[in-house]
Design a protein around this motif. Structure first.
Motif, PDB file in Angstrom:
ATOM      1  N   VAL A   1       2.097 -28.626  14.773  1.00  0.00           N
ATOM      2  CA  VAL A   1       3.294 -28.360  14.134  1.00  0.00           C
ATOM      3  C   VAL A   1       2.868 -27.350  13.046  1.00  0.00           C
ATOM      4  N   PRO A   2       3.602 -26.362  12.915  1.00  0.00           N
ATOM      5  CA  PRO A   2       3.155 -25.276  11.893  1.00  0.00           C
ATOM      6  C   PRO A   2       3.726 -25.586  10.546  1.00  0.00           C
ATOM      7  N   ALA A   3       2.821 -25.776   9.639  1.00  0.00           N
ATOM      8  CA  ALA A   3       3.291 -25.985   8.105  1.00  0.00           C
ATOM      9  C   ALA A   3       3.775 -24.998   7.272  1.00  0.00           C
ATOM     10  N   ALA A   4       3.707 -23.943   7.988  1.00  0.00           N
ATOM     11  CA  ALA A   4       4.074 -22.474   7.182  1.00  0.00           C
ATOM     12  C   ALA A   4       4.755 -21.665   8.099  1.00  0.00           C
ATOM     13  N   LEU A   5       5.779 -20.824   7.548  1.00  0.00           N
ATOM     14  CA  LEU A   5       6.561 -19.733   8.142  1.00  0.00           C
ATOM     15  C   LEU A   5       6.473 -18.769   7.330  1.00  0.00           C
ATOM     16  N   SER A   6       5.853 -17.568   7.842  1.00  0.00           N
ATOM     17  CA  SER A   6       5.799 -16.147   7.131  1.00  0.00           C
ATOM     18  C   SER A   6       6.500 -15.080   7.687  1.00  0.00           C
ATOM     19  N   PRO A   7       7.971 -14.962   7.240  1.00  0.00           N
ATOM     20  CA  PRO A   7       8.640 -13.780   7.935  1.00  0.00           C
ATOM     21  C   PRO A   7       8.033 -12.587   7.298  1.00  0.00           C
ATOM     22  N   GLY A   8       8.141 -11.379   8.229  1.00  0.00           N
ATOM     23  CA  GLY A   8       7.809 -10.258   7.907  1.00  0.00           C
ATOM     24  C   GLY A   8       8.729  -9.608   7.125  1.00  0.00           C
ATOM     25  N   PHE A   9       8.316  -8.655   6.063  1.00  0.00           N
ATOM     26  CA  PHE A   9       9.412  -7.984   5.104  1.00  0.00           C
ATOM     27  C   PHE A   9       8.533  -6.590   4.729  1.00  0.00           C
ATOM     28  N   VAL A  10       9.453  -5.693   4.236  1.00  0.00           N
ATOM     29  CA  VAL A  10       9.067  -4.538   3.528  1.00  0.00           C
ATOM     30  C   VAL A  10       8.612  -4.761   2.038  1.00  0.00           C
ATOM     31  N   LEU A  11       7.595  -4.734   1.389  1.00  0.00           N
ATOM     32  CA  LEU A  11       7.375  -4.498   0.202  1.00  0.00           C
ATOM     33  C   LEU A  11       7.270  -3.448  -0.458  1.00  0.00           C
ATOM     34  N   ALA A  12       8.027  -2.790  -1.542  1.00  0.00           N
ATOM     35  CA  ALA A  12       8.207  -1.470  -1.841  1.00  0.00           C
ATOM     36  C   ALA A  12       7.883  -1.538  -3.522  1.00  0.00           C
ATOM     37  N   ASN A  13       7.417  -0.116  -3.647  1.00  0.00           N
ATOM     38  CA  ASN A  13       7.254   0.004  -5.077  1.00  0.00           C
ATOM     39  C   ASN A  13       8.631   0.463  -5.730  1.00  0.00           C
ATOM     40  N   ALA A  14       9.139  -0.427  -6.454  1.00  0.00           N
ATOM     41  CA  ALA A  14      10.593  -0.023  -7.079  1.00  0.00           C
ATOM     42  C   ALA A  14      10.759   1.198  -7.641  1.00  0.00           C
ATOM     43  N   ASP A  15       9.771   1.447  -8.620  1.00  0.00           N
ATOM     44  CA  ASP A  15       9.773   2.431  -9.502  1.00  0.00           C
ATOM     45  C   ASP A  15       9.620   3.784  -8.889  1.00  0.00           C
ATOM     46  N   LEU A  16       8.965   3.961  -7.485  1.00  0.00           N
ATOM     47  CA  LEU A  16       8.711   5.085  -6.991  1.00  0.00           C
ATOM     48  C   LEU A  16      10.103   5.348  -5.948  1.00  0.00           C
ATOM     49  N   LEU A  17      10.729   4.288  -5.559  1.00  0.00           N
ATOM     50  CA  LEU A  17      11.869   4.561  -4.924  1.00  0.00           C
ATOM     51  C   LEU A  17      13.157   4.982  -6.030  1.00  0.00           C
ATOM     52  N   ASP A  18      13.238   4.313  -7.232  1.00  0.00           N
ATOM     53  CA  ASP A  18      14.248   4.724  -8.114  1.00  0.00           C
ATOM     54  C   ASP A  18      13.942   6.297  -8.764  1.00  0.00           C
ATOM     55  N   ASP A  19      12.737   6.449  -9.008  1.00  0.00           N
ATOM     56  CA  ASP A  19      12.628   7.674  -9.287  1.00  0.00           C
ATOM     57  C   ASP A  19      12.956   8.974  -8.409  1.00  0.00           C
ATOM     58  N   ALA A  20      12.833   8.642  -7.156  1.00  0.00           N
ATOM     59  CA  ALA A  20      13.133   9.694  -5.886  1.00  0.00           C
ATOM     60  C   ALA A  20      14.602   9.376  -5.963  1.00  0.00           C
ATOM     61  N   GLY A  21      15.292   8.574  -6.340  1.00  0.00           N
ATOM     62  CA  GLY A  21      16.783   8.325  -6.218  1.00  0.00           C
ATOM     63  C   GLY A  21      17.071   7.757  -4.822  1.00  0.00           C
ATOM     64  N   ILE A  22      16.121   6.745  -4.186  1.00  0.00           N
ATOM     65  CA  ILE A  22      16.453   6.625  -2.723  1.00  0.00           C
ATOM     66  C   ILE A  22      17.130   5.013  -2.615  1.00  0.00           C
ATOM     67  N   GLU A  23      18.168   5.300  -1.896  1.00  0.00           N
ATOM     68  CA  GLU A  23      18.760   3.837  -1.721  1.00  0.00           C
ATOM     69  C   GLU A  23      18.440   3.536  -0.101  1.00  0.00           C
TER      70      GLU A  23
END
Lengths: 290, 317, 442
Positions: C153-175
């Motif tokens: 039985v699996p004891a862990a579940l690791s869904p994949g997701f995107v991890l982003a540098n929020a400062d870079l996103l906000d500086d570029a004004g990206i939504e």
């Protein structure tokens, strides 16, 4: 050589000057070359004082900023101190290298300088065995040691280390270059076979024994595969195995800590090196060769 | 252990055998000889030979470790038949020949030169000897990382230097299919040269001084002294180094696993790494053992050749 | 003098054969004691796992022993690499006392199950309501089922997701659009690339998200399906992103071993986004070793095709099994269920999300995962939706023939394409041929 004393002395003087020049020249050249060889140690030392994020930064920064002395504190005084691993490693390496020097020099000597029935056959099997890739040995050795009850004991590391092909082969090759007349002379004086070996030939082998001790010490001290397969109880871990505590479940490495431990792990090797280097030098003086 | 005195004459049993050399024709009683080798032989048989034979046996099976002894399935020569037509295998044989063929002599030549240099009275001799041995001592991660830094295609010192020298398109070294293997040769020579030098140095220092003195009195110059006196006397050591380095380079894969993982593509997959992949990664232990046996046979042949070469050099003239 | 020529081959072979006989004798006669049940409340258990003891197991075991004073548990950590797994297999097979063990990856567990090293726990799972999602007939499939039987039985579940540098996103004004796809991802990555900073580490795992489980195998598992257009599209995306500099060049990744040390590169700001799993957050939280001055934000993985349902590139992990040879299978089961029920409390600080989540506890889990400085390090609100989204489909593979080798072939060939040593067409032909061969070899 020239029979005229004047020419001789001039030639002599010239040779002395050239010797001095080559000495300085080759010294400088060697030290320049040495810089390339010391680099990994410098990297290790520098990384051992860094935070993880800085260790793999590109381009590399050789002077750590900030200097993370705490890496050493954690390695030595933390929850899982390396101290115990050092103790285990010293025990394993000390016993197996000492044992190997004894068994290998006896066997190497016999293979080279004694002539007896079956000798060459045994030696051939020795040599052939050395050629078999050691990875093939790993699994069968595990199963065999398990049967003998040696699994998860330090004996599983010590015993194979006492009887190595490497040492036997090295010393055989050394003794084979030794003049057999030495032994003959001693025998005529009434020395027994053991005395011939122990008093006549073994002292000759001092530099080679020192080299063997150094190489086997390093090999045993840094061995990772054997303890990995043979040990499971963490209290019995040797230093290289102890380093695995700096690897996390995803294979990520706490590089700063790992390097602090690695630098610490090199120190006993350096000490052994210096001790046995003395043997080299002593042998040199003994031989009257300068 | 105490051994009694022995007679200086050859026992009669040896007499009928024709001897090629009369050197050491005196035979030691079998018992004495065996007493000397016994400690080592016993341990060797128990801890190396027995497991090893079992290991060789795996080559004739279709086995993965997990299935245990009961899961051993003898398949005869099947693994070897598959190997013969396995192009990956033959390619890795060629790479191994290239790799060992340059690394072994390269390391030995540089090693003996270094030993000669270190045998002189240079300032800081002891420190130097230790430094040249460092690649052998330090953690393989440190060795690997330093070479990754030095050989980095963009920021590495090597390529920056080549750029200064006007090389416009320097190699990508470890990340190149063409230069990957040569890079590993370079690194292996670098890391082995100190080890070679230490052993040569020990051999040089136990050389009888009267030998050199005699050569000096004959008016031989340094080069002549080396070729006529030193080199022949080093021959057994050279054989030892050639054989052991051939073995270790046909078996070692740690540096390759760390630096290139056999890539890019398969360009640095040498025999030992191929065996490692098949056995430890893909769990085809029978096939891996068969690769091991082939590697064994290959090195055995090369060792036999080296042995003949050594003898042909008239070691004891 | 070792006189090679003088020995006949027969002497050598004879010697080898004699010792081989001895070896076989010595190798036989292993412990054959049959497995036993024992008592569910007493005994001494040996547990082997890949997580360092201090990153969770120690605490979990302490809690267990408090609740079950009759059972003593010894945890042995093995390094989850090739040699470490070989050691575990050796030990399981060789009769080293191991009662429970963790496997990492479907390939590893399948070998152990097929070799009969694991206990069939189908009935035990069925009788435990908390483990209903992992029963043999559960849907959607969340477990590794072997011939209709449950061995782990699996004891862990690791869904994949995107991890982003929020400062870079906000500086570029990206939504970032809520329903973004890989093309949006590519576009945003391009906008984020400036100078030495790349928009993304590597390209999204396109083929895995399109094809899901058993992505390399054609129906039935007798051949590969490398010819599926998803592989080509994914590779072309990787190539395109590398070419416009929105991902790091493969050459740089290899030359600096960034596949192993990606956390250092991300946290020193060398790229802005990466697809990852929860373990990465442990490095983000470790401000002593990985100091950084930006916040990170999580996004769901971009869809391969806009608006279409797709697979998540994450995985079930920490596959717990009971050894077939265990003498205390009942006590082992007690510990088994305890681990699964309490992984959410003790294992999260080591970056592992539990497979059994009590909905009331998601906030606690999140707190423990993000660490003490969560307000400054994370855009906290963005994490809950990606980590605890019930609707994501995490693929569970069922075919493992030659899987490790196929993965290696794909990786090496993809490297070659990205290094410019191979074309995409060659990739398809080559990998297809090699993967089929690997399946045949088994």
């Amino acid at each position: 050589m020239s029979s005229r004393p004047v020419a001789l002395s001039r030639a002599h003087r010239r040779r002395r000057t050239t010797t001095l020049v080559t000495k300085i020249g080759s010294g400088a050249g060697l030290w320049a070359l040495a810089a390339l060889f010391i680099l990994p140690f410098v990297w290790m030392l520098s990384s051992s004082l860094k935070r993880n994020i800085d260790v793999f930064a590109v381009p590399v920064r050789w002077i750590p900023d900030p200097v993370q002395w705490s890496n050493y504190v954690e390695v030595w005084l933390g929850d899982q101190s390396m101290l115990r691993y050092f103790g285990n490693s010293l025990l394993v390496t000390g016993v197996s290298v000492t044992g190997d020097l004894i068994t290998a020099s006896m066997a190497g000597y016999a293979f080279a300088l004694l002539s007896f029935k079956g000798r060459d056959k045994v030696f051939l099997i020795y040599l052939a065995t050395a050629i078999v890739p050691y990875q093939l040995l790993l699994v069968p050795r595990f199963m065999f040691f398990q049967q003998l009850g040696l699994y998860d004991t330090l004996w599983a590391l010590i015993l194979p280390g006492i009887f190595t092909l490497f040492g036997t082969f090295l010393l055989r090759q050394f003794f084979i270059a030794c003049p057999p007349e030495l032994g003959e002379a001693a025998r005529i004086d009434g020395a027994g076979e053991w005395a011939v070996f122990w008093r006549v030939y073994l002292p000759q082998a001092k530099p080679m024994l020192a080299a063997l001790a150094i190489i086997r010490f390093v090999g045993s001290w840094n061995d990772y595969e054997t303890p990995l397969v043979m040990l499971s109880d963490e209290r019995k871990y040797t230093v290289p195995l102890g380093l695995t505590q700096f690897i996390d479940a995803e294979g990520g490495l706490s590089a700063g800590l790992a390097m602090a431990a690695s630098v610490s792990s090199v120190i006993p090797i350096l000490i052994v090196f210096l001790i046995f280097q003395r043997q080299f030098v002593a042998a040199l003086a003994h031989a009257g060769l300068k | 252990m105490a051994v009694d005195t022995v007679t200086a004459t050859a026992p009669p049993a040896a007499a009928p055998q024709p001897k090629r050399r009369n050197r050491r024709s005196r035979r030691t009683p079998t018992r004495v000889g065996w007493l000397f080798i016994l400690p080592n032989v016993l341990g060797f048989v128990a801890f190396t030979l027995i497991p090893l034979i079992a290991g060789l046996g795996i080559a004739f099976t279709d086995w993965n470790v997990v299935s245990g002894l009961s899961g051993i399935d003898f398949v005869g020569l099947k693994n070897f038949q598959v190997l013969l037509t396995d192009t990956k295998f033959w390619e890795s044989v060629l790479r191994t020949l290239f790799f060992a063929g340059i690394t072994v002599p390269g390391t030995m030549i540089l090693g003996v030169l270094l030993a000669l240099a270190l045998n002189r009275d240079v300032p800081g001799k002891i420190a130097l000897r230790t430094i040249f041995f460092i690649p052998h001592i330090v953690s393989s991660i440190a060795v690997g990382m330093v070479w990754l830094l030095l050989l980095n295609p963009q920021s590495g010192v090597v390529n920056l230097g080549l750029g200064r020298l006007g090389v416009s398109d320097p190699p990508d070294w470890l990340v190149s299919q063409t230069w990957g293997l040569p890079s590993l040769v370079l690194i292996s020579i670098w890391s082995g040269v100190g080890y070679c030098a230490i052993i040569y140095l020990a051999a040089l220092q136990s050389m009888p001084p009267d030998l050199l003195e005699a050569a000096k009195l004959d008016g031989a110059n340094a080069f002549q002294r080396f070729t006529t006196v030193i080199w022949p006397a080093l021959m057994p050591t050279t054989t030892f180094l050639a054989v052991t380095m051939l073995i270790s380079h046909s078996q070692g894969f740690g540096l390759i696993a760390f630096l290139t993982g056999g890539g890019p593509g398969d360009s640095t997959t040498v025999l030992s790494y191929y065996m490692y992949s098949e056995g430890f990664q893909f769990y085809r232990f029978g096939y891996a053992a068969a690769i091991g046996v082939m590697s064994f046979i290959g090195v055995l042949i090369l060792t036999a050749i080296l042995w003949r070469f050594q003898k042909g050099r008239g070691l004891y003239t | 003098m070792g006189d090679f020529s003088r020995f006949s081959r027969r002497t050598v072979l004879g010697g080898l054969a004699a010792t081989a006989g001895a070896a076989v004798l010595a190798g036989c006669g292993g412990t054959d004691a049959g497995p036993g049940g024992g008592s569910p409340d007493s005994g001494q258990l040996n547990v082997w796992g890949g997580v360092p003891a201090e990153s969770g197991p120690d605490d979990l075991i302490a809690a267990f022993q408090k609740e079950h004073p009759g059972i003593t548990v010894t945890y042995t950590r093995y390094v989850n690499d090739d040699s470490g797994n070989l050691k575990l297999d050796n030990s399981l097979q060789g009769g080293v006392p191991i009662d429970l063990f963790f496997s990492y990856g479907a390939g590893r567990i399948s070998k152990r199950v097929n070799a009969g090293l694991t206990l069939d726990i189908t009935d035990k799972v069925k009788e435990t309501p908390e483990l209903a999602p992992f029963a043999a007939d559960a849907s959607p499939q969340a477990n590794y089922v072997f011939d209709g039987k449950i061995h782990t039985v699996p004891a862990a579940l690791s869904p994949g997701f995107v991890l982003a540098n929020a400062d870079l996103l906000d500086d570029a004004g990206i939504e970032v659009p809520e329903d973004w796809d890989v093309n949006d991802y590519h576009e945003i990555a391009t906008k984020l690339s400036r100078g030495n900073t790349h928009g993304s580490f590597v390209a999204p795992e396109y083929a895995r998200m399109v094809l899901g489980p058993d992505m390399y195998y054609a129906e039935g598992g007798e051949a590969s399906r490398i010819e599926d257009p998803a592989f080509r599209t994914g590779l072309e995306l990787s190539l395109a992103m590398q070419n416009d500099n929105s991902t790091m060049p493969k050459q740089e990744i290899l030359a600096q071993k960034l596949e192993t040390f990606s956390q250092s590169a991300f946290l020193s700001g060398r790229f802005a986004m990466m697809a990852t799993q929860a373990y990465m957050l442990r490095y983000v939280a470790d401000t002593k070793e990985y100091p950084h001055d930006f916040t990170v934000r999580a996004f769901p993985l971009p869809a391969p095709i806009k608006g279409q349902e797709h697979w998540n590139a994450g995985a079930y992990g920490d596959l717990l099994s009971i050894s077939q040879k265990s003498q205390q299978q009942d006590a082992a089961w007690t510990f088994f269920t305890f681990w699964l029920a309490n992984a959410g409390t003790y294992m999260v600080k080591g970056g592992r999300l539990p497979s059994v989540v009590d909905p009331a506890k998601t906030d606690d889990i999140l707190d423990s995962l993000l660490g003490e400085e969560k307000e400054t390090l994370y855009d906290v609100d963005s994490f809950k939706p990606v980590l605890f989204d019930d609707t994501v489909k995490v693929p569970v593979d069922t075919i493992y023939t030659g899987a490790t080798e196929i993965e290696q072939i794909v990786k090496k060939s993809t490297d070659q394409v990205l290094l410019g040593d191979m074309t995409v067409d060659q990739w398809v032909t080559d990998v297809k041929k090699q993967a089929d061969a690997a399946i045949k070899k088994g």
